[in-house]
Write an enzyme that holds these catalytic residues in place. Structure first.
Site, PDB file in Angstrom:
ATOM      1  CD  GLU A   1       0.716  -2.120   9.375  1.00  0.00           C
ATOM      2  OE1 GLU A   1       1.470  -3.097   9.363  1.00  0.00           O
ATOM      3  OE2 GLU A   1      -0.130  -1.895   8.495  1.00  0.00           O
TER       4      GLU A   1
ATOM      5  NE  ARG B   1      -2.581  -6.905   7.924  1.00  0.00           N
ATOM      6  CZ  ARG B   1      -1.603  -6.005   7.958  1.00  0.00           C
ATOM      7  NH1 ARG B   1      -1.719  -4.923   8.713  1.00  0.00           N
ATOM      8  NH2 ARG B   1      -0.505  -6.189   7.257  1.00  0.00           N
TER       9      ARG B   1
ATOM     10  CE  LYS C   1       3.160  -6.010   1.978  1.00  0.00           C
ATOM     11  NZ  LYS C   1       3.366  -4.662   2.506  1.00  0.00           N
TER      12      LYS C   1
ATOM     13  N   GLY D   1       0.810  -1.202   0.000  1.00  0.00           N
ATOM     14  CA  GLY D   1       0.000   0.000   0.000  1.00  0.00           C
ATOM     15  C   GLY D   1       0.848   1.258   0.000  1.00  0.00           C
TER      16      GLY D   1
END
Length: 436
Positions: free
Chosen positions: A319, A350, A416, A101
């Site tokens: 997060e 999520r 990632k 993102g």
């Protein structure tokens, strides 16, 4: 550059179970958020800049590759010292955003400054991530964009070498990155920018403050005195050295390990003053039963032998939701995590994914409109699907500390933001090499 979005095989991994309290000092890679912003600001600065201790991971490599594709000289040969030399931005170019993102929202405004067309695309799921409000905002300040019918990827920015800028109204309730993306390049816009948010509250407010502080550090004049309004005046951005502090979000699973096992984990190299929301994290961990202390250059979390349930608004630190949900599933009382409806648009939904996987282990989790309600139950080992989401993998690893037989279907997704995660985690827990 290698094709970073090529299909890769899944890498199953059994999360190690702790037999003793962990006692570890860890050195973690740099912050993804700081590295990404420093790369963009350096690419539009008035001279060469240096990033010290940046994060080398899939997302930041994609950001560097995207800037490089538009003509910026980005050298990442030295892991500890990346050099960015601005060059005239140009097309034609193709930007691969992967599943990030940050990359998909920070680079299109910069592409508007390029002379020539710039195409932007990424992994299949990236096409589902929210982007429409940013595309609409860029069009309103003079950027020509061809986008998919959804308003998102794939898209082509038809750069004209300049962006008019001016005033724009945007609903940034789906992601603070919409605002950050507009602000980071705005000093180079002809008339700068004034961004006004109109909608439900913008999530992840600390990341917006980080953007503003870093712009000011680069010499931009930024006015954020009015709530839900940000103004950047046109002008030059100064080249500088950026010192990238360790990634706070990446540290959370390690801190959670101290809480779950009743041990102690120290993050070395932590600055006494941080651009990341460390105070919020300290409060949350303390409420869940940890003792948190900040040293001269370190942050230490100690478990007290208990994990407590909490009722918490996580809108500023969304997060952290997956790891906190994992802790809540191991707690001594129910928890309610709220204020995070927007994380349905992250690497995966999520909230739905956490509810599905934790319930599959025996927990009692309800997926609410803006969060999760979690009632602890005895858990059992099983496969935990990660959905190509690094934060889901972190949550599974935390559960595995206390529950034998937790097998992640794909640990490689942690590349990632932290390729070293499996090795660092296994070394902390068992002294192993992380190959599972």
């Amino acid at each position: 550059m290698p094709n970073l979005t090529a299909v890769r095989p899944l890498e199953p991994w059994t999360a190690p179970t702790a037999t003793d309290p962990v006692a570890s000092t860890v050195r973690l890679p740099g912050s993804k958020s700081l590295t990404a912003r420093a790369l963009v600001l350096s690419a539009v600065a008035d001279g060469p800049s240096t990033l010290r201790h940046p994060l080398r991971a899939r997302d930041t490599e994609l950001m560097a590759a995207g800037l490089r594709a538009m003509g910026t000289d980005v050298s990442t040969v030295d892991d500890e010292r990346w050099l960015v030399r601005p060059r005239p931005l140009r097309g034609p170019a193709h930007l691969d955003v992967g599943l990030s993102g940050t990359v998909m929202r920070f680079l299109p405004p910069i592409a508007g400054l390029a002379d020539g067309p710039v195409t932007v695309d990424g992994d299949p799921h990236a096409r589902l991530r929210p982007l429409g409000p940013l595309v609409g905002a860029l069009r309103s300040i003079g950027v020509r964009i061809d986008a998919a019918e959804t308003g998102g990827l794939p898209l082509t920015v038809r750069g004209a070498g300049e962006v008019r800028g001016g005033e724009v109204v945007i609903d940034a309730s789906a992601s603070s990155q919409f605002v950050s993306g507009l602000l980071l390049g705005a000093a180079r816009f002809t008339h700068g920018i004034v961004v006004r948010h109109d909608g439900p509250p913008v999530p992840s407010a600390p990341h917006l403050r980080m953007t503003v502080q870093m712009l000011r550090a680069a010499g931009a004049t930024v006015d954020d005195a009015t709530p839900d309004e940000w103004a950047v005046e046109p002008g030059r951005l100064s080249a500088r050295d950026w010192e990238i502090e360790p990634d706070l979000s990446g540290a959370v699973p390690f801190f959670a390990a101290a809480l779950v096992t009743g041990g102690a984990v120290t993050l070395h190299g932590w600055p006494h003053r941080s651009l990341q929301p460390v105070d919020t994290l300290r409060e949350l961990l303390a409420r869940m039963g940890a003792e948190v202390s900040l040293g001269t250059d370190s942050l230490t979390v100690r478990g007290t032998g208990a994990v407590h349930g909490i009722d918490a608004d996580l809108s500023d630190v969304s997060e952290l939701t997956p790891v906190l949900a994992a802790l809540a599933a191991l707690a001594d009382a129910p928890s309610r995590l709220r204020g995070v409806a927007h994380i349905r648009g992250h690497e995966t939904d999520r909230l739905a994914a956490l509810a599905r996987e934790l319930n599959g282990l025996g927990a009692d989790v309800t997926d609410t409109p803006d969060g999760l309600e979690i009632t602890p139950r005895p858990l059992r080992g099983a496969t935990f699907r990660t959905y190509a989401d690094h934060r889901m993998a972190h949550a599974a690893a935390v559960i595995g500390l206390a529950v034998p037989g937790i097998e992640l279907d794909d640990v490689a997704c942690t590349s990632k933001t932290m390729p070293e995660f499996p090795a660092l985690w296994s070394t902390m827990v068992t002294g192993g090499d992380g190959r599972g």
